[in-house]
Scaffold this motif. Structure first.
Motif, PDB file in Angstrom:
ATOM      1  N   HIS A  90       0.838  -1.206   0.000  1.00  0.00           N
ATOM      2  CA  HIS A  90       0.000   0.000   0.000  1.00  0.00           C
ATOM      3  C   HIS A  90       0.878   1.265   0.000  1.00  0.00           C
ATOM      4  O   HIS A  90       0.634   2.191  -0.773  1.00  0.00           O
ATOM      5  CB  HIS A  90      -0.896  -0.079   1.242  1.00  0.00           C
ATOM      6  CG  HIS A  90      -1.775   1.106   1.486  1.00  0.00           C
ATOM      7  ND1 HIS A  90      -3.115   1.117   1.189  1.00  0.00           N
ATOM      8  CD2 HIS A  90      -1.503   2.318   2.040  1.00  0.00           C
ATOM      9  CE1 HIS A  90      -3.631   2.293   1.527  1.00  0.00           C
ATOM     10  NE2 HIS A  90      -2.675   3.045   2.055  1.00  0.00           N
ATOM     11  N   GLU A  91       1.909   1.280   0.832  1.00  0.00           N
ATOM     12  CA  GLU A  91       2.777   2.469   0.903  1.00  0.00           C
ATOM     13  C   GLU A  91       3.595   2.628  -0.384  1.00  0.00           C
ATOM     14  O   GLU A  91       3.871   3.750  -0.805  1.00  0.00           O
ATOM     15  CB  GLU A  91       3.711   2.393   2.116  1.00  0.00           C
ATOM     16  CG  GLU A  91       3.006   2.414   3.475  1.00  0.00           C
ATOM     17  CD  GLU A  91       2.057   3.578   3.676  1.00  0.00           C
ATOM     18  OE1 GLU A  91       2.296   4.658   3.101  1.00  0.00           O
ATOM     19  OE2 GLU A  91       1.062   3.405   4.402  1.00  0.00           O
ATOM     20  N   HIS A  94       1.371   4.536  -2.595  1.00  0.00           N
ATOM     21  CA  HIS A  94       1.381   5.978  -2.304  1.00  0.00           C
ATOM     22  C   HIS A  94       2.623   6.633  -2.911  1.00  0.00           C
ATOM     23  O   HIS A  94       2.550   7.721  -3.478  1.00  0.00           O
ATOM     24  CB  HIS A  94       1.398   6.222  -0.791  1.00  0.00           C
ATOM     25  CG  HIS A  94       0.053   6.166  -0.143  1.00  0.00           C
ATOM     26  ND1 HIS A  94      -1.044   6.843  -0.621  1.00  0.00           N
ATOM     27  CD2 HIS A  94      -0.370   5.520   0.972  1.00  0.00           C
ATOM     28  CE1 HIS A  94      -2.085   6.611   0.167  1.00  0.00           C
ATOM     29  NE2 HIS A  94      -1.711   5.806   1.137  1.00  0.00           N
ATOM     30  N   TYR A 119      -2.798   9.707   6.154  1.00  0.00           N
ATOM     31  CA  TYR A 119      -3.388   9.871   4.834  1.00  0.00           C
ATOM     32  C   TYR A 119      -4.875  10.031   5.013  1.00  0.00           C
ATOM     33  O   TYR A 119      -5.547   9.117   5.441  1.00  0.00           O
ATOM     34  CB  TYR A 119      -3.097   8.658   3.951  1.00  0.00           C
ATOM     35  CG  TYR A 119      -1.679   8.605   3.496  1.00  0.00           C
ATOM     36  CD1 TYR A 119      -0.822   7.647   3.995  1.00  0.00           C
ATOM     37  CD2 TYR A 119      -1.196   9.530   2.586  1.00  0.00           C
ATOM     38  CE1 TYR A 119       0.493   7.603   3.586  1.00  0.00           C
ATOM     39  CE2 TYR A 119       0.118   9.492   2.172  1.00  0.00           C
ATOM     40  CZ  TYR A 119       0.953   8.523   2.670  1.00  0.00           C
ATOM     41  OH  TYR A 119       2.246   8.482   2.252  1.00  0.00           O
ATOM     42  N   GLU A 125      -6.318   6.704  -0.635  1.00  0.00           N
ATOM     43  CA  GLU A 125      -6.299   5.426   0.080  1.00  0.00           C
ATOM     44  C   GLU A 125      -6.761   4.287  -0.833  1.00  0.00           C
ATOM     45  O   GLU A 125      -6.180   3.212  -0.852  1.00  0.00           O
ATOM     46  CB  GLU A 125      -7.212   5.486   1.310  1.00  0.00           C
ATOM     47  CG  GLU A 125      -6.652   6.311   2.440  1.00  0.00           C
ATOM     48  CD  GLU A 125      -5.191   6.008   2.662  1.00  0.00           C
ATOM     49  OE1 GLU A 125      -4.865   4.872   3.034  1.00  0.00           O
ATOM     50  OE2 GLU A 125      -4.364   6.899   2.416  1.00  0.00           O
TER      51      GLU A 125
HETATM   52 ZN   LIG Z   1      -2.652   4.910   2.789  1.00  0.00          ZN
END
Ligand SMILES: [Zn+2]
Length: 174
Positions: A90-91, A94, A119, A125
């Protein structure tokens, strides 16, 4: 975003990064174990730290002058291994989608948010989760696993190194 192609359309990155991501997606297992997301992240230049983060925070992306790409991914060591793996992916999402990497000063502003609401942009997200999902399940990876395990959630979860809840969502999306 359903496939690596969709993802690459949004990634302003060089072929090397694409190769690393494609490689990860194509062979998700090594010696019968879900492949290390730490190795993936480090291959992309991140530092990865398992830390005591505030409750409810699964991970965050912070500037780190010692990391090859200038960023460190921190994940919450109190959460499950599966949650930590997801947080790393997930990061990474981003980083590629939402960080202005051309302007280091803008970065620090962007990332300088309150800890609990690090966030807060729901669209971002969702996109970071899509990035993680495509990397794991896209381009036939989920179908291939289902041909082995059918709809056995436990085995699918172990195969991908994620929670059964995550697999359940993926089954609807891919
Ligand atoms: Zn996030």
């Amino acid at each position: 975003m359903k496939s690596l192609r969709d993802l690459f359309k949004r990634l302003p990155v060089d072929g090397n990064v694409r190769d690393i991501l494609r490689q990860f997606n194509m062979s998700l297992q090594i010696d019968n174990k879900a492949k290390s997301v730490r190795e993936l992240a480090e291959g992309l230049g991140f530092s990865v730290d398992r830390r005591a983060l505030p409750r409810g925070m699964s991970g965050r992306l912070v500037q780190d002058p010692f990391a090859d790409n200038g960023y460190s991914i921190e994940v919450n060591k109190f959460q499950s291994v599966q949650a930590q793996r997801w947080a790393v992916l997930h990061e990474i999402g981003h980083y590629f989608f939402h960080v202005d990497r051309s302007d280091p000063l803008a970065d620090s502003m962007y990332l300088d948010r309150g800890e609990a609401a690090f966030y807060v942009n729901q669209a971002e997200e969702r996109e970071a989760n899509e990035f993680a999902a495509v990397l794991l399940f896209g381009d036939g990876a989920l179908s291939a696993a289902r041909s082995l395990y059918r709809d056995d959630l436990q085995k699918l979860a172990r195969h991908f190194g994620v929670s059964e809840a995550t697999v359940r969502i993926a089954l609807k999306q891919f």
